[in-house]
Design a protein around this motif. Structure first.
Motif, PDB file in Angstrom:
ATOM      1  N   ALA A  40     -31.581  -2.773  22.358  1.00  0.00           N
ATOM      2  CA  ALA A  40     -32.117  -4.044  22.831  1.00  0.00           C
ATOM      3  C   ALA A  40     -32.642  -3.866  24.249  1.00  0.00           C
ATOM      4  CB  ALA A  40     -31.042  -5.125  22.785  1.00  0.00           C
ATOM      5  N   TYR A  41     -33.714  -4.607  24.550  1.00  0.00           N
ATOM      6  CA  TYR A  41     -34.286  -4.655  25.895  1.00  0.00           C
ATOM      7  C   TYR A  41     -33.789  -5.909  26.598  1.00  0.00           C
ATOM      8  CZ  TYR A  41     -37.654  -0.875  25.950  1.00  0.00           C
ATOM      9  OH  TYR A  41     -38.241   0.361  25.990  1.00  0.00           O
ATOM     10  N   GLY A  42     -33.697  -5.817  27.883  1.00  0.00           N
ATOM     11  CA  GLY A  42     -33.323  -6.963  28.696  1.00  0.00           C
ATOM     12  C   GLY A  42     -32.825  -6.484  30.036  1.00  0.00           C
ATOM     13  N   ALA A  55     -20.957   0.500  13.279  1.00  0.00           N
ATOM     14  CA  ALA A  55     -20.108   0.091  12.155  1.00  0.00           C
ATOM     15  C   ALA A  55     -20.572  -1.258  11.611  1.00  0.00           C
ATOM     16  CB  ALA A  55     -18.649   0.013  12.594  1.00  0.00           C
ATOM     17  N   ASP A  56     -20.872  -2.203  12.500  1.00  0.00           N
ATOM     18  CA  ASP A  56     -21.308  -3.543  12.119  1.00  0.00           C
ATOM     19  C   ASP A  56     -22.515  -3.895  12.980  1.00  0.00           C
ATOM     20  OD1 ASP A  56     -21.715  -6.225  11.653  1.00  0.00           O
ATOM     21  OD2 ASP A  56     -19.621  -6.798  11.902  1.00  0.00           O
ATOM     22  N   LEU A  57     -23.675  -3.935  12.377  1.00  0.00           N
ATOM     23  CA  LEU A  57     -24.914  -4.169  13.124  1.00  0.00           C
ATOM     24  C   LEU A  57     -24.932  -5.549  13.777  1.00  0.00           C
ATOM     25  CD1 LEU A  57     -27.478  -2.684  13.878  1.00  0.00           C
ATOM     26  CD2 LEU A  57     -28.546  -3.589  11.827  1.00  0.00           C
ATOM     27  N   ASN A  58     -24.423  -6.564  13.077  1.00  0.00           N
ATOM     28  CA  ASN A  58     -24.389  -7.909  13.662  1.00  0.00           C
ATOM     29  C   ASN A  58     -23.534  -7.939  14.925  1.00  0.00           C
ATOM     30  OD1 ASN A  58     -26.089  -9.236  11.861  1.00  0.00           O
ATOM     31  ND2 ASN A  58     -24.438  -9.552  10.401  1.00  0.00           N
ATOM     32  N   GLU A  59     -22.381  -7.297  14.874  1.00  0.00           N
ATOM     33  CA  GLU A  59     -21.500  -7.255  16.048  1.00  0.00           C
ATOM     34  C   GLU A  59     -22.144  -6.473  17.190  1.00  0.00           C
ATOM     35  OE1 GLU A  59     -18.803  -7.851  18.798  1.00  0.00           O
ATOM     36  OE2 GLU A  59     -18.851  -8.910  16.880  1.00  0.00           O
ATOM     37  N   THR A  60     -22.818  -5.385  16.861  1.00  0.00           N
ATOM     38  CA  THR A  60     -23.505  -4.594  17.890  1.00  0.00           C
ATOM     39  C   THR A  60     -24.573  -5.422  18.581  1.00  0.00           C
ATOM     40  OG1 THR A  60     -23.112  -2.570  16.644  1.00  0.00           O
ATOM     41  CG2 THR A  60     -24.852  -2.492  18.287  1.00  0.00           C
ATOM     42  N   PHE A  61     -25.397  -6.124  17.801  1.00  0.00           N
ATOM     43  CA  PHE A  61     -26.445  -6.950  18.389  1.00  0.00           C
ATOM     44  C   PHE A  61     -25.859  -8.125  19.180  1.00  0.00           C
ATOM     45  CE2 PHE A  61     -29.911  -5.566  15.173  1.00  0.00           C
ATOM     46  CZ  PHE A  61     -30.169  -4.450  15.943  1.00  0.00           C
ATOM     47  N   PHE A  64     -24.861  -6.778  22.496  1.00  0.00           N
ATOM     48  CA  PHE A  64     -26.037  -6.579  23.342  1.00  0.00           C
ATOM     49  C   PHE A  64     -26.471  -7.906  23.976  1.00  0.00           C
ATOM     50  CE2 PHE A  64     -27.729  -2.762  20.673  1.00  0.00           C
ATOM     51  CZ  PHE A  64     -26.779  -1.935  21.240  1.00  0.00           C
ATOM     52  N   GLU A  65     -26.540  -8.956  23.148  1.00  0.00           N
ATOM     53  CA  GLU A  65     -27.005 -10.250  23.627  1.00  0.00           C
ATOM     54  C   GLU A  65     -26.051 -10.847  24.660  1.00  0.00           C
ATOM     55  OE1 GLU A  65     -27.723 -12.420  20.005  1.00  0.00           O
ATOM     56  OE2 GLU A  65     -29.716 -11.530  19.782  1.00  0.00           O
ATOM     57  N   ARG A  66     -24.737 -10.656  24.490  1.00  0.00           N
ATOM     58  CA  ARG A  66     -23.773 -11.149  25.471  1.00  0.00           C
ATOM     59  C   ARG A  66     -23.959 -10.468  26.825  1.00  0.00           C
ATOM     60  NH1 ARG A  66     -20.228 -10.904  21.001  1.00  0.00           N
ATOM     61  NH2 ARG A  66     -19.422  -8.890  21.700  1.00  0.00           N
ATOM     62  N   GLN A  67     -24.494  -9.245  26.797  1.00  0.00           N
ATOM     63  CA  GLN A  67     -24.717  -8.508  28.036  1.00  0.00           C
ATOM     64  C   GLN A  67     -26.103  -8.773  28.638  1.00  0.00           C
ATOM     65  OE1 GLN A  67     -23.582  -4.294  27.686  1.00  0.00           O
ATOM     66  NE2 GLN A  67     -22.561  -4.881  25.781  1.00  0.00           N
ATOM     67  N   GLY A  68     -26.889  -9.628  27.992  1.00  0.00           N
ATOM     68  CA  GLY A  68     -28.195  -9.984  28.535  1.00  0.00           C
ATOM     69  C   GLY A  68     -29.351  -9.163  27.978  1.00  0.00           C
ATOM     70  N   PHE A  69     -29.109  -8.385  26.929  1.00  0.00           N
ATOM     71  CA  PHE A  69     -30.170  -7.600  26.283  1.00  0.00           C
ATOM     72  C   PHE A  69     -30.554  -8.336  25.008  1.00  0.00           C
ATOM     73  CE2 PHE A  69     -27.771  -4.646  28.855  1.00  0.00           C
ATOM     74  CZ  PHE A  69     -28.758  -3.886  29.454  1.00  0.00           C
ATOM     75  N   SER A  70     -31.686  -9.041  25.036  1.00  0.00           N
ATOM     76  CA  SER A  70     -31.988  -9.973  23.955  1.00  0.00           C
ATOM     77  C   SER A  70     -33.076  -9.527  22.987  1.00  0.00           C
ATOM     78  CB  SER A  70     -32.370 -11.325  24.549  1.00  0.00           C
ATOM     79  OG  SER A  70     -33.470 -11.164  25.426  1.00  0.00           O
TER      80      SER A  70
END
Length: 179
Positions: A40-42, A55-61, A64-70
């Motif tokens: 993810a970029y951000g 392991a879990d793509l939804n959890e990985t994304f 990322f989003e919680r860290q500001g990479f959207s």
């Protein structure tokens, strides 16, 4: 007679030397390894994780989003382990049946293509994550009962396509999850 023997020995040594030089050229040329990652970029940068570590793509994304990479992306990384540079023409994703997708105007990179990948250097290119689910939908329209693992690739000058060894399998019911 001595001249003939010396000439034959010189010919043998010259042939052996030429053979050795050819072998070195073939063995020490560019050796490209391609890896695929999700990311993810951000926040002014790119964060990635190799597909084999997901392991879990939804959890990985979500992480990322919680860290500001959207802006979710698929990433193709190429490393030249050889001793000669190689020109890379484009990158993309494909499936074993041959269907592929490559970004034309949506590529996310600081490294424009074509690009000469020098020895022991790495190049990184990314595309919006939506390319993956769109490619899977196109594959399912043609081959509805088969799995379609996605691999990253780069094309080198001369037409050779080099694919990543690891793949990502997406579930069509939820395009952002692995199956």
């Amino acid at each position: 007679m001595t001249s003939l023997i010396i000439s034959i020995i010189a010919l043998c040594v010259a042939t052996a030397n030429l053979t050795w030089q050819l072998a070195l050229y073939l063995l020490n040329g560019p050796r490209i390894q391609v890896r695929m990652a999700v990311g993810a970029y951000g926040r002014g940068g790119l964060i990635t994780v190799p597909v084999e570590k997901v392991a879990d793509l939804n959890e990985t994304f979500s992480s990322f989003e919680r860290q500001g990479f959207s802006q979710l992306v698929l990433v193709v990384q190429a490393v030249n382990h050889g001793r000669l540079g190689v020109q890379l023409l484009d990158f993309g994703i494909d499936v074993p049946k041959g269907l592929s997708a490559k970004p034309v105007k949506d590529a996310i990179t600081e490294t424009p293509l074509p690009y000469v990948l020098e020895p022991h250097q790495e190049g990184t290119w990314a595309m919006p994550f939506e390319f993956g689910p769109e490619l899977i939908r196109a594959c399912r329209a043609v081959w509805p009962h088969e799995a379609h693992p996605i691999r990253g690739y780069v094309h080198r000058a001369g037409g050779k396509k080099i694919r990543s060894t690891r793949s990502l399998t997406l579930d069509l019911r939820d395009p952002e999850s692995t199956s």
